[in-house]
Scaffold this motif. Structure first.
Motif, short mmCIF file in Angstrom:
data_model
loop_
_atom_site.label_atom_id
_atom_site.label_comp_id
_atom_site.label_asym_id
_atom_site.label_seq_id
_atom_site.Cartn_x
_atom_site.Cartn_y
_atom_site.Cartn_z
N THR A 1 -3.91 3.24 -0.53
CA THR A 1 -4.34 2.18 -1.44
C THR A 1 -4.50 0.86 -0.72
O THR A 1 -4.67 -0.18 -1.35
N ALA A 2 -4.44 0.87 0.61
CA ALA A 2 -4.57 -0.35 1.41
C ALA A 2 -5.98 -0.92 1.28
O ALA A 2 -6.96 -0.17 1.33
N PRO B 1 0.83 -1.21 0.00
CA PRO B 1 0.00 0.00 0.00
C PRO B 1 0.86 1.26 0.00
O PRO B 1 2.01 1.25 0.42
#
Length: 161
Positions: A134-135, A4
């Motif tokens: 973006t996890a 991420p």
């Protein structure tokens, strides 16, 4: 590709006082420009609300979306210089994150940023900072921010109490 990363940082200032004071929007724009490094977008009311004396199209807030190098510079200033200047900071709450790796910070005043001169401001204004990663889940997003230096509050272990 599964590691991420930070996607964007969004900052918002709600300007309820702009209804009575027209110069408040200019002062808040100058503050947010100094903090973020780019000019904020004026958000306008989508519909009229009689109880709040808001009409459709009136300016009610400011927002800035940071991506790329400006995002990383702001994050570095936030973690290393702004958050340590908050009095009696116990750490950022871990419960202020959502399922998609989004973390929300509510700051009471803009004076904690070194770019803001305390003598030049007309009023203390709150600032909302949204950090989008973006996890895919909450745990990975919190771990990413922890590794990037975010000062999270220590959780108390019930077995040690």
């Amino acid at each position: 590709m599964q590691v991420p990363s930070l996607e964007k940082i969004v900052m918002n200032i709600g300007m309820g006082e702009a209804l009575q004071n027209a110069r408040a929007m200019e002062a808040a724009t100058a503050d947010l420009t100094a903090i973020s490094g780019q000019k904020p977008l004026v958000t306008r009311a989508k519909r009229s609300i009689a109880q709040f004396k808001i009409r459709d199209g009136m300016p009610i807030g400011l927002t800035v979306t940071l991506r790329g190098s400006r995002m990383w510079e702001f994050y570095d200033r936030l973690v290393n210089s702004a958050l340590p200047r908050i009095r009696e900071l116990q750490g950022v709450s871990r419960t202020r994150s959502t399922a998609g790796g989004i973390t929300l910070l509510g700051l009471r005043d803009q004076v904690i940023f070194p770019e803001i001169d305390y003598n030049a401001i007309d009023r203390l204004r709150g600032l909302q900072v949204v950090i989008v990663t973006t996890a895919p889940n909450d745990q990975e997003g919190l771990r990413l921010l922890e590794l990037l230096g975010m000062p999270f509050a220590r959780t108390r272990d019930p077995m040690l109490v």
